[in-house]
Design an enzyme around this catalytic site. Sequence first.
Site, PDB file in Angstrom:
ATOM      1  N   LYS A   1       1.070  -1.468   0.051  1.00 25.64           N
ATOM      2  CA  LYS A   1      -0.406   0.226   0.263  1.00 25.64           C
ATOM      3  C   LYS A   1       1.163   1.304  -0.129  1.00 25.64           C
ATOM      4  O   LYS A   1       0.398   2.062  -0.653  1.00 25.64           O
ATOM      5  CB  LYS A   1      -0.614   0.015   1.347  1.00 25.64           C
ATOM      6  CG  LYS A   1      -1.392   1.024   1.704  1.00 25.64           C
ATOM      7  CD  LYS A   1      -2.395   1.594   2.893  1.00 25.64           C
ATOM      8  CE  LYS A   1      -1.274   1.328   4.047  1.00 25.64           C
ATOM      9  NZ  LYS A   1      -0.907   3.425   4.433  1.00 25.64           N
ATOM     10  N   ASN A   2       2.002   1.402   0.981  1.00 21.73           N
ATOM     11  CA  ASN A   2       2.463   2.699   0.623  1.00 21.73           C
ATOM     12  C   ASN A   2       3.670   2.421  -0.110  1.00 21.73           C
ATOM     13  O   ASN A   2       3.981   3.802  -0.270  1.00 21.73           O
ATOM     14  CB  ASN A   2       3.570   2.587   2.165  1.00 21.73           C
ATOM     15  CG  ASN A   2       2.454   2.264   3.471  1.00 21.73           C
ATOM     16  OD1 ASN A   2       1.032   2.844   2.997  1.00 21.73           O
ATOM     17  ND2 ASN A   2       2.557   2.475   4.537  1.00 21.73           N
TER      18      ASN A   2
ATOM     19  N   CYS B   1      -4.098  11.581  13.698  1.00 21.56           N
ATOM     20  CA  CYS B   1      -5.062  10.664  13.314  1.00 21.56           C
ATOM     21  C   CYS B   1      -4.330   9.771  15.170  1.00 21.56           C
ATOM     22  O   CYS B   1      -3.761  10.484  15.713  1.00 21.56           O
ATOM     23  CB  CYS B   1      -4.295   9.395  12.406  1.00 21.56           C
ATOM     24  SG  CYS B   1      -2.425   9.373  12.379  1.00 21.56           S
TER      25      CYS B   1
ATOM     26  N   ARG C   1      -8.534  -0.619   5.363  1.00 21.13           N
ATOM     27  CA  ARG C   1      -6.896   0.268   5.063  1.00 21.13           C
ATOM     28  C   ARG C   1      -6.369  -0.164   4.198  1.00 21.13           C
ATOM     29  O   ARG C   1      -5.578   0.221   3.053  1.00 21.13           O
ATOM     30  CB  ARG C   1      -6.914   1.760   5.552  1.00 21.13           C
ATOM     31  CG  ARG C   1      -8.022   2.242   6.280  1.00 21.13           C
ATOM     32  CD  ARG C   1      -8.201   3.436   7.306  1.00 21.13           C
ATOM     33  NE  ARG C   1      -6.605   3.883   6.090  1.00 21.13           N
ATOM     34  CZ  ARG C   1      -6.505   5.897   6.181  1.00 21.13           C
ATOM     35  NH1 ARG C   1      -6.384   6.290   7.690  1.00 21.13           N
ATOM     36  NH2 ARG C   1      -5.624   5.940   5.500  1.00 21.13           N
TER      37      ARG C   1
ATOM     38  N   ARG D   1       0.751  13.993  12.951  1.00 23.44           N
ATOM     39  CA  ARG D   1       1.661  13.672  11.770  1.00 23.44           C
ATOM     40  C   ARG D   1       1.214  15.418  10.850  1.00 23.44           C
ATOM     41  O   ARG D   1       0.636  15.471   9.619  1.00 23.44           O
ATOM     42  CB  ARG D   1       0.118  12.841  11.058  1.00 23.44           C
ATOM     43  CG  ARG D   1      -0.024  11.649  11.898  1.00 23.44           C
ATOM     44  CD  ARG D   1       1.446  10.761  11.860  1.00 23.44           C
ATOM     45  NE  ARG D   1       1.551  10.288  10.826  1.00 23.44           N
ATOM     46  CZ  ARG D   1       0.503   9.029  10.059  1.00 23.44           C
ATOM     47  NH1 ARG D   1      -0.327   8.787  10.599  1.00 23.44           N
ATOM     48  NH2 ARG D   1       1.031   8.712   8.676  1.00 23.44           N
TER      49      ARG D   1
ATOM     50  N   ASP E   1       5.576   0.233  11.960  1.00 25.41           N
ATOM     51  CA  ASP E   1       4.062  -0.747  11.394  1.00 25.41           C
ATOM     52  C   ASP E   1       4.349  -1.683  12.269  1.00 25.41           C
ATOM     53  O   ASP E   1       3.529  -1.974  11.556  1.00 25.41           O
ATOM     54  CB  ASP E   1       4.442  -0.370   9.913  1.00 25.41           C
ATOM     55  CG  ASP E   1       4.469   0.787   9.709  1.00 25.41           C
ATOM     56  OD1 ASP E   1       4.033   1.574   8.024  1.00 25.41           O
ATOM     57  OD2 ASP E   1       3.412   2.129  10.211  1.00 25.41           O
TER      58      ASP E   1
HETATM   59  C1  EPZ Z   1       5.319   6.722   6.624  1.00 26.16           C
HETATM   60  O1  EPZ Z   1       4.522   8.029   7.179  1.00 26.16           O
HETATM   61  C2  EPZ Z   1       3.693   5.373   5.962  1.00 26.16           C
HETATM   62  N1  EPZ Z   1       1.815   6.085   5.762  1.00 26.16           N
HETATM   63  C3  EPZ Z   1       3.071   5.329   7.612  1.00 26.16           C
HETATM   64  O2  EPZ Z   1       2.529   4.212   7.780  1.00 26.16           O
HETATM   65  C4  EPZ Z   1       4.641   4.883   8.132  1.00 26.16           C
HETATM   66  O3  EPZ Z   1       4.217   4.185   9.950  1.00 26.16           O
HETATM   67  C5  EPZ Z   1       5.739   5.723   8.205  1.00 26.16           C
HETATM   68  O4  EPZ Z   1       6.176   6.228   7.325  1.00 26.16           O
HETATM   69  C6  EPZ Z   1       7.292   6.163   9.174  1.00 26.16           C
HETATM   70  O5  EPZ Z   1       7.543   5.021   9.067  1.00 26.16           O
HETATM   71  C7  EPZ Z   1       2.649   5.776   4.139  1.00 26.16           C
HETATM   72  O6  EPZ Z   1       3.799   5.277   3.440  1.00 26.16           O
HETATM   73  C8  EPZ Z   1       1.457   6.242   3.577  1.00 26.16           C
HETATM   74  P1  EPZ Z   1       6.872  10.732   8.427  1.00 26.16           P
HETATM   75  P2  EPZ Z   1       4.415   9.689   7.440  1.00 26.16           P
HETATM   76  O7  EPZ Z   1       6.669  11.605   7.405  1.00 26.16           O
HETATM   77  O8  EPZ Z   1       5.415   9.832   5.722  1.00 26.16           O
HETATM   78  C9  EPZ Z   1       7.478  13.747  11.363  1.00 26.16           C
HETATM   79  C10 EPZ Z   1       1.028   2.625   8.236  1.00 26.16           C
HETATM   80  O9  EPZ Z   1       0.703   2.355   9.091  1.00 26.16           O
HETATM   81  N2  EPZ Z   1       7.046  14.470  10.623  1.00 26.16           N
HETATM   82  O10 EPZ Z   1       7.987   9.058   7.881  1.00 26.16           O
HETATM   83  O11 EPZ Z   1       3.374  10.058   7.213  1.00 26.16           O
HETATM   84  C11 EPZ Z   1       6.262  12.409  12.024  1.00 26.16           C
HETATM   85  O12 EPZ Z   1       5.750  13.372  12.687  1.00 26.16           O
HETATM   86  C12 EPZ Z   1       1.032   4.372   7.909  1.00 26.16           C
HETATM   87  O13 EPZ Z   1       0.542   1.916   6.697  1.00 26.16           O
HETATM   88  C13 EPZ Z   1       7.022  15.843  11.013  1.00 26.16           C
HETATM   89  O14 EPZ Z   1       7.244  16.732  11.865  1.00 26.16           O
HETATM   90  O15 EPZ Z   1       5.922   9.668   8.447  1.00 26.16           O
HETATM   91  C14 EPZ Z   1       6.560  11.385  12.946  1.00 26.16           C
HETATM   92  O16 EPZ Z   1       6.892  11.938  14.052  1.00 26.16           O
HETATM   93  C15 EPZ Z   1       1.068   4.859   9.537  1.00 26.16           C
HETATM   94  N3  EPZ Z   1       7.086  16.932   9.795  1.00 26.16           N
HETATM   95  C16 EPZ Z   1       7.766  11.002  11.706  1.00 26.16           C
HETATM   96  O17 EPZ Z   1       8.169  13.113  11.484  1.00 26.16           O
HETATM   97  C17 EPZ Z   1       6.854  16.330   8.472  1.00 26.16           C
HETATM   98  O18 EPZ Z   1       6.841  17.269   7.561  1.00 26.16           O
HETATM   99  C18 EPZ Z   1       7.581  10.304  11.021  1.00 26.16           C
HETATM  100  O19 EPZ Z   1       6.698  10.919   9.820  1.00 26.16           O
HETATM  101  C19 EPZ Z   1       6.897  14.740   8.221  1.00 26.16           C
HETATM  102  C20 EPZ Z   1       6.619  13.738   9.713  1.00 26.16           C
END
Ligand code: EPZ
Length: 426
Positions: free
Chosen positions: A22-23, A120, A400, A125, A308
């Site tokens: 999915k990702n 969420c 999802r 996020r 995850d």
């Molecule tokens: C991706 O989310 C995945 N989703 C998530 O999978 C996964 O848990 C996550 O990466 C971490 O591996 C998809 O790929 C669609 P991040 P993402 O940006 O990109 C902070 C699932 O279960 N951050 O890597 O949204 C954020 O708050 C889902 O399939 C900022 O501060 O995660 C977090 O603490 C859940 N500012 C950390 O970075 C930003 O602009 C990592 O988030 C972006 C992120």
Amino acid sequence: MDKFVVRGGNPLLGSIKVSGAKNSALPCMAAAILTEDEVVLENIPQVRDIETERRLLASMGAEVELGYGRAQHRTRIKCGVLSDPVAKYEIVKTMRASSLVLGPLIARTGIARVAMPGGCAIGGRPIDLHIKGLEAMGATITQEHGYLEARTNRLRGAHIVFDKITVTGTEDLLMAATLAEGETVFENCAREPEVTDLAALLTAMGAEIEGAGTSTMHVQGVTKLHGARHRINPDRIEAGTFLLAGAITGGDLNVDGLNPAHLGSLLGKLEQAGVRLDIGTDCVRVRSGGSLQATDISTEEYPGFPTDMQAQFMALATQAQGTTTVTENIFENRFMHVGELNRMGAHIAVNGRTATIRGKSELQSAAVMCSDLRASASLVLAALVADGETILDRVYHLDRGYERFEEKLRSVGAQIRRMGDVFAKK
Ligand code: EPZ
């Protein structure tokens, strides 16, 4: 709302095939915005987030065909004319990953309006790093009435160092950089296989990218990208979830169609816990070696232990002898499954970002509530070993990101069935 009814006690025996990731599919579908030509993606998982992405692209004027026939699991996307380059709130609120259209939209059309994704269950996020990177590339971004509006004549290459490692932030800006003028250098990038999968598609579309999968990427912008056909990676998190299902039930399970290289940290922890693994080129056989040993985990960005898989591993930890420490370093609220596991008889204490699991617990069936995608999977794993019949509510969270989850588990001996909302029948 659908529920699962799970009767515990059966070891899982046989083989399960992994679906597409999915990702990976979500950013790859967004990448089709970058060209007026047709993009064809194979091995698309039949999960709700993919349907949401289809609706999102279609709402902007894209032609999107999504088929799941026996031979298919394919989508054909043609963004010839994007008549309405807006990601509307009613769609974005159901899927935060909608923010992945921001970079491609502004790179292709010079304008993008994207509803700010709310937080969420697992955390706030934010997408501040996406915004900061686009501004460095020359976009003017304003926020009003819950929408981001980004404008530019043409993005220009920049030197972007991510303050934090962000998966979709890396993907969003990588897509934007492919059409920017000049070179973009990214440092402190995400190295997840999903980033590498996206880069492979973009390269097939004519993008010039070096270093995908490492912390530093160099992108030479081009004026135009063309269509391509690309097969999506297998889903490493679905694969890991099934490996844990085989381990927790004391079964003998083959998980087929995976890439073991994407599961290194999980496989290492499973072996440390005493699980027997036979690792093939595209499959892993998992057998429980009798008693499980407590094994601490601390979630990190790839190639560290994936956040995850944290909730699912915690369910396994309830069955291990000894005390396990689980530290969640990526998200600030990703222990929603703890309360429900404790209601099933687990002994888990949370202190900030660390949970302590005292095993081995005899889990009992209970009525439990799913809160997010991976917490739902964790509760199913617990229910597979609980004594009696567990009812899991709000399994739409699980739908999802897992394709035919209960059918795949039933095919290897799990006693699990889906129950529509009893009130809906009347
Ligand atoms: C991706 O989310 C995945 N989703 C998530 O999978 C996964 O848990 C996550 O990466 C971490 O591996 C998809 O790929 C669609 P991040 P993402 O940006 O990109 C902070 C699932 O279960 N951050 O890597 O949204 C954020 O708050 C889902 O399939 C900022 O501060 O995660 C977090 O603490 C859940 N500012 C950390 O970075 C930003 O602009 C990592 O988030 C972006 C992120």
